[in-house]
Design an enzyme around this catalytic site. Structure first.
Site, PDB file in Angstrom:
ATOM      1  CB  ALA A 162       0.773   4.217 -11.598  1.00  0.00           C
ATOM      2  CG  LEU A 165       6.174   1.433  -8.622  1.00  0.00           C
ATOM      3  CD1 LEU A 165       7.480   0.662  -8.623  1.00  0.00           C
ATOM      4  CD2 LEU A 165       6.427   2.916  -8.822  1.00  0.00           C
ATOM      5  CE1 TYR A 166       2.514   3.802  -6.609  1.00  0.00           C
ATOM      6  CE2 TYR A 166       0.384   3.837  -7.712  1.00  0.00           C
ATOM      7  CZ  TYR A 166       1.516   4.486  -7.276  1.00  0.00           C
ATOM      8  OH  TYR A 166       1.662   5.829  -7.507  1.00  0.00           O
ATOM      9  NE  ARG A 167      -2.989  -4.263  -7.571  1.00  0.00           N
ATOM     10  CZ  ARG A 167      -3.927  -4.063  -6.669  1.00  0.00           C
ATOM     11  NH1 ARG A 167      -3.613  -3.981  -5.377  1.00  0.00           N
ATOM     12  NH2 ARG A 167      -5.197  -3.925  -7.024  1.00  0.00           N
ATOM     13  CG  PHE A 171       0.863  -0.385  -2.558  1.00  0.00           C
ATOM     14  CD1 PHE A 171       0.296   0.599  -1.758  1.00  0.00           C
ATOM     15  CD2 PHE A 171       2.226  -0.338  -2.808  1.00  0.00           C
ATOM     16  CE1 PHE A 171       1.074   1.619  -1.223  1.00  0.00           C
ATOM     17  CE2 PHE A 171       3.013   0.671  -2.275  1.00  0.00           C
ATOM     18  CZ  PHE A 171       2.439   1.655  -1.479  1.00  0.00           C
TER      19      PHE A 171
END
Length: 205
Positions: A162, A165-167, A171
């Site tokens: 998670a 993916l966000y980085r 994000f």
């Protein structure tokens, strides 16, 4: 299950990414919550309560949802809605902002216009195929706000799919090690400017 959408093949399986209406989401909620429970390794004792919560979420103004399916089975789901300062979730984040000395100019800008990415989950057997990546892209293409905000449980060194993916999507931190009232776990509150970068992250969920 039928419908129009975007297609991508994985090992002979055609995956469809399809926005669904509030009514369709409410009808599918039991099946979607099952994916959530499996992906998060949560007890099925939570099932009825989460179905009620998800169905209630579908009544929020500006609600958007996208599913991934193979024509027979739902493989993943994501949903969200515009953030509102009348919502408990946003009020909790504002509490965290003030408790850490804010709001800063950046925090104030983000919280003035954001889309709350409420949930994103992919069935365990389908993780690592890029489905989470595409679900986020499809959902946030429907958002009209300047930013997207989400919460994710803290893990040591951000070592999970998670966070990767966000980085990869760019994000950034809004709050770290934040504890919502009623939940002892620390969370990271992350945000990104919209629209997201068109590039596909190297780390896929």
């Amino acid at each position: 299950m039928t419908g129009t959408g975007n297609y991508r093949k994985f090992e002979g399986v055609t995956v469809t990414y399809m926005p669904i209406s509030r009514l369709e989401f409410a009808q599918l909620a039991p099946q979607l919550v099952d994916i959530y429970l499996q992906a998060m390794n949560y007890s099925r004792d939570m099932r009825d309560q989460r179905i009620t919560v998800w169905q209630r979420d579908s009544t929020e103004p500006g609600f958007q949802a996208v599913i991934a399916h193979d024509g027979t089975h739902v493989l993943g789901v994501t949903y969200g809605h515009p953030g509102s300062h009348s919502h408990w979730w946003t009020q909790q984040i504002m509490r965290g902002v003030f408790e850490t000395g804010g709001p800063s100019a950046a925090q104030r800008e983000v919280l003035a216009s954001f889309f709350e990415l409420t949930e994103i989950h992919v069935a365990p057997q389908c993780q690592g195929m890029g489905i989470g990546t595409r679900l986020i892209q499809e959902l946030l293409s429907l958002a009209g706000q300047r930013f997207v905000v989400l919460s994710t449980p803290e893990v040591p060194g951000e070592e999970n799919s998670a966070f990767r993916l966000y980085r990869a999507f760019g994000f950034e931190d809004l709050l770290r090690n934040f504890v919502f009232r009623g939940d002892p776990r620390p969370f990271a509150i992350l945000y990104a400017a919209l629209p997201l970068s068109a590039r596909l992250p190297a780390a896929e969920r």
